[in-house]
Design a protein around this motif. Structure first.
Motif, PDB file in Angstrom:
ATOM      1  N   ARG A   1     -49.853  -4.371   4.089  1.00  0.00           N
ATOM      2  CA  ARG A   1     -51.616  -3.796   4.390  1.00  0.00           C
ATOM      3  C   ARG A   1     -52.321  -3.899   5.403  1.00  0.00           C
ATOM      4  N   TYR A   2     -52.971  -3.375   6.439  1.00  0.00           N
ATOM      5  CA  TYR A   2     -53.396  -3.528   7.258  1.00  0.00           C
ATOM      6  C   TYR A   2     -54.251  -2.501   8.041  1.00  0.00           C
ATOM      7  N   GLN A   3     -55.478  -2.745   7.976  1.00  0.00           N
ATOM      8  CA  GLN A   3     -56.594  -2.381   7.841  1.00  0.00           C
ATOM      9  C   GLN A   3     -56.992  -1.435   7.698  1.00  0.00           C
ATOM     10  N   GLU A   4     -57.140  -1.768   6.391  1.00  0.00           N
ATOM     11  CA  GLU A   4     -57.199  -0.090   4.905  1.00  0.00           C
ATOM     12  C   GLU A   4     -55.603   0.564   4.909  1.00  0.00           C
ATOM     13  N   GLU A   5     -54.697   0.182   5.456  1.00  0.00           N
ATOM     14  CA  GLU A   5     -53.703   1.358   5.416  1.00  0.00           C
ATOM     15  C   GLU A   5     -52.407   0.538   5.314  1.00  0.00           C
ATOM     16  N   TYR A   6     -51.560   1.030   5.593  1.00  0.00           N
ATOM     17  CA  TYR A   6     -49.576   0.513   4.829  1.00  0.00           C
ATOM     18  C   TYR A   6     -49.470   0.980   6.449  1.00  0.00           C
TER      19      TYR A   6
ATOM     20  N   ARG B   1     -43.893   7.901  -1.564  1.00  0.00           N
ATOM     21  CA  ARG B   1     -44.147   8.438  -2.543  1.00  0.00           C
ATOM     22  C   ARG B   1     -45.895   9.452  -2.745  1.00  0.00           C
ATOM     23  N   GLY B   2     -46.085  10.426  -1.500  1.00  0.00           N
ATOM     24  CA  GLY B   2     -46.721  10.972  -1.539  1.00  0.00           C
ATOM     25  C   GLY B   2     -47.655  10.474  -0.189  1.00  0.00           C
ATOM     26  N   LYS B   3     -47.397   9.377   0.214  1.00  0.00           N
ATOM     27  CA  LYS B   3     -48.608   8.547   1.778  1.00  0.00           C
ATOM     28  C   LYS B   3     -47.100   8.464   2.433  1.00  0.00           C
ATOM     29  N   VAL B   4     -47.908   8.193   3.625  1.00  0.00           N
ATOM     30  CA  VAL B   4     -47.294   8.884   5.103  1.00  0.00           C
ATOM     31  C   VAL B   4     -47.427   7.478   6.028  1.00  0.00           C
ATOM     32  N   VAL B   5     -46.529   6.723   5.529  1.00  0.00           N
ATOM     33  CA  VAL B   5     -46.525   5.056   6.391  1.00  0.00           C
ATOM     34  C   VAL B   5     -46.251   5.293   7.878  1.00  0.00           C
ATOM     35  N   CYS B   6     -46.775   5.325   8.529  1.00  0.00           N
ATOM     36  CA  CYS B   6     -46.145   4.528  10.253  1.00  0.00           C
ATOM     37  C   CYS B   6     -45.284   3.329   9.906  1.00  0.00           C
ATOM     38  N   VAL B   7     -44.040   3.327  10.797  1.00  0.00           N
ATOM     39  CA  VAL B   7     -43.426   2.662  10.549  1.00  0.00           C
ATOM     40  C   VAL B   7     -42.959   2.039  11.704  1.00  0.00           C
ATOM     41  N   VAL B   8     -43.330   0.354  12.362  1.00  0.00           N
ATOM     42  CA  VAL B   8     -43.065   0.454  13.003  1.00  0.00           C
ATOM     43  C   VAL B   8     -42.296  -1.058  13.580  1.00  0.00           C
ATOM     44  N   SER B   9     -41.047  -1.198  14.327  1.00  0.00           N
ATOM     45  CA  SER B   9     -40.006  -2.014  14.818  1.00  0.00           C
ATOM     46  C   SER B   9     -40.316  -3.265  14.803  1.00  0.00           C
ATOM     47  N   LEU B  10     -40.071  -4.771  14.264  1.00  0.00           N
ATOM     48  CA  LEU B  10     -40.556  -5.662  14.385  1.00  0.00           C
ATOM     49  C   LEU B  10     -39.422  -6.206  15.189  1.00  0.00           C
ATOM     50  N   ARG B  11     -38.551  -6.401  15.454  1.00  0.00           N
ATOM     51  CA  ARG B  11     -37.067  -6.307  16.613  1.00  0.00           C
ATOM     52  C   ARG B  11     -38.395  -5.956  17.892  1.00  0.00           C
ATOM     53  N   ASN B  12     -38.969  -4.598  17.871  1.00  0.00           N
ATOM     54  CA  ASN B  12     -39.981  -4.041  19.530  1.00  0.00           C
ATOM     55  C   ASN B  12     -41.050  -4.970  19.599  1.00  0.00           C
ATOM     56  N   LEU B  13     -41.177  -5.173  18.935  1.00  0.00           N
ATOM     57  CA  LEU B  13     -42.768  -5.604  18.907  1.00  0.00           C
ATOM     58  C   LEU B  13     -42.319  -7.134  19.130  1.00  0.00           C
TER      59      LEU B  13
END
Length: 141
Positions: A82-87, A52-64
């Motif tokens: 929400r992590y350190q003021e970002e999504y 919805r207009g926000k750019v959100v970084c996507v991370v694999s929990l599997r890889n983590l």
């Protein structure tokens, strides 16, 4: 009796692992979206999505958690936290349910340090034990 016991959690699956995230840390849960690749990023960073207009970084929990990638299925979800003021979006294989735990135990130190560092504690309900993820450790690593 700790206040953690009265909190609600979202229980999720990644591979054969069942984990949980505190519900107050979750912004929303969405179905898989098409992800725009970020060149030269770390392997667990899958790219970004437009939420919805926000750019959100996507991370694999599997890889983590040290697991190999698997193809997405109809159950694959992105949990936006929400992590350190970002999504940040965490890709998980399946979201199981909202739950609470009768008891929460501190993480055990029987394994390698890096393995238990990702857990706030272990939730127990009947005979099931579920690792409660520590977002600062997972995303800050």
């Amino acid at each position: 009796m700790s206040s953690l016991q009265q909190e609600q959690y979202i229980e999720l699956s990644v591979g054969a692992e069942t984990c949980a995230i505190r519900i107050e840390e979750i912004h929303e849960i969405i179905k898989m979206l098409s992800i725009t690749d970020i060149p030269y990023s770390r392997p667990e960073v899958k790219g970004v999505v437009n939420l919805r207009g926000k750019v959100v970084c996507v991370v694999s929990l599997r890889n983590l958690l040290g697991m190999p990638d698997e193809p997405d299925t109809r159950s694959t979800r992105i949990i936006v936290v929400r992590y350190q003021e970002e999504y940040v979006g965490l890709i998980v294989d399946r979201v199981n349910k909202v739950t609470t735990y009768n008891e929460i135990h501190p993480p055990t130190s029987g394994h390698a340090r890096s393995r238990e560092a990702v857990f706030l504690g272990v939730g127990q309900r009947e005979d099931q034990l579920v690792g409660i993820l520590k977002l600062e450790e997972i995303l800050g690593g």
